[in-house]
Scaffold this motif. Structure first.
Motif, short mmCIF file in Angstrom:
data_model
loop_
_atom_site.label_atom_id
_atom_site.label_comp_id
_atom_site.label_asym_id
_atom_site.label_seq_id
_atom_site.Cartn_x
_atom_site.Cartn_y
_atom_site.Cartn_z
N ARG A 93 -0.17 -26.87 -134.36
CA ARG A 93 -0.18 -28.10 -135.15
C ARG A 93 0.92 -29.06 -134.67
N GLU A 94 2.12 -28.53 -134.47
CA GLU A 94 3.23 -29.40 -134.08
C GLU A 94 2.97 -30.02 -132.71
N LEU A 95 2.44 -29.23 -131.79
CA LEU A 95 2.17 -29.76 -130.46
C LEU A 95 1.02 -30.76 -130.48
N VAL A 96 0.00 -30.52 -131.30
CA VAL A 96 -1.09 -31.49 -131.46
C VAL A 96 -0.53 -32.84 -131.88
N HIS A 98 2.34 -34.15 -131.14
CA HIS A 98 2.93 -34.82 -129.98
C HIS A 98 1.85 -35.34 -129.02
N ILE A 99 0.80 -34.56 -128.82
CA ILE A 99 -0.28 -35.00 -127.94
C ILE A 99 -0.92 -36.27 -128.50
N ARG A 100 -1.16 -36.30 -129.80
CA ARG A 100 -1.78 -37.48 -130.42
C ARG A 100 -0.83 -38.67 -130.43
N ALA A 136 -6.48 -31.16 -130.22
CA ALA A 136 -6.06 -32.55 -130.41
C ALA A 136 -7.23 -33.51 -130.44
N GLY A 137 -8.34 -33.14 -129.82
CA GLY A 137 -9.50 -34.02 -129.77
C GLY A 137 -10.47 -33.82 -130.91
N GLY A 146 -2.24 -37.34 -136.91
CA GLY A 146 -2.58 -38.53 -136.15
C GLY A 146 -4.05 -38.59 -135.77
N GLU A 147 -4.42 -39.70 -135.15
CA GLU A 147 -5.80 -39.89 -134.72
C GLU A 147 -6.14 -38.95 -133.58
N PRO A 148 -7.36 -38.42 -133.54
CA PRO A 148 -7.74 -37.49 -132.47
C PRO A 148 -7.54 -38.11 -131.08
#
Length: 253
Positions: A93-96, A98-100, A136-137, A146-148
């Protein structure tokens, strides 16, 4: 064609410079949005400050630290859990998030071995990053982060078997094993010698590791030609986070 944005995800401060410093510097120099997430070490530790210096040299923005403890160094996050012990869903979750936030076209991380040394934090970072790059997508996964955003490609920093001839003598001094992949598995061989000066400077910015004789310390003791031989090439295996099959593709039955 513009240079794609890039997010590197590595386990410890100094992994980003050693494993992908040339590619990070190359993308940043071309004007691409470039960032680094580091899984371990707290924000108020000396190694976090050294990471900030290294990222400044590479042009990769400010540190993004998940802040978990290095599995072998409890003082890396006093009172905090080891990265290996954190629930997998929490780390993903935390890394998602950052990716978003960064919205990179390319994500770079450790390979399945965790690089040459096979450190357990490296292996776990690989595991978490693969899951997060896919999640993340997906709009219904972690909607509060955040947004996908779906990265177009994931590249795994690696070393081919042929690199044993180059790196073997150096790591033999530390007693570390070497984990390499068949040469034919490598899908991107990048000549980073034009950015080698920045890469080496970023490695040496990790002064704690230089002083204790870890790999940055080995690099500090090398000649210019030896540094070019060891660090002038970076190797990657491409791993697409989502395979877009053609409409005609069917399951075998």
């Amino acid at each position: 064609m513009s240079t794609p944005s890039l997010l590197a995800v590595f386990a410890h401060p100094d992994d980003e410079s050693l494993s992908a410093g040339g590619v990070l510097a190359r993308h940043a120099a071309a004007g691409a949005r470039t960032a680094v997430v580091t899984a371990t070490w707290a924000r108020d530790t000396p190694r976090a400050a050294e990471l900030a210096d290294a990222l400044h040299i590479l042009g990769a923005g400010k540190p993004r630290l998940l802040g978990y403890a290095d599995s072998r160094v409890p003082s890396s996050a006093p009172g905090g859990p080891r990265f290996l012990d954190v629930p997998l869903d929490e780390a993903v979750r935390e890394l998602v998030g950052h990716i978003r936030d960064v919205r990179p076209e390319i994500v770079v991380t450790h390979d399945a071995y965790g690089g040459l040394t096979g450190h357990e934090d490296h292996v776990h970072t690989h595991r978490v990053t693969l899951l997060a790059a896919h999640a993340a997508g997906l709009e219904r996964r972690y909607p509060d982060t955040g947004e996908p955003w779906q990265p177009s490609a994931l590249y795994l920093a690696t070393h081919p078997h042929s690199a044993v001839r180059t790196w073997g003598g150096q790591l033999a001094r530390t007693g570390k094993a070497m984990h390499t992949v068949p040469d034919e598995n490598v899908t991107a061989t990048v000549d980073v010698t034009p950015w080698l000066e920045r890469k080496v400077a970023a490695i040496l910015a990790h002064r704690t590791e230089v002083r204790r004789g870890a790999v940055p310390g080995l690099i500090a003791a090398l000649t210019v030609s030896e540094r070019e031989r060891l660090l002038g090439t970076e190797w990657y295996v491409r791993h697409d986070p989502v395979t877009r099959a053609s409409p005609q593709t069917e399951l075998l039955s």
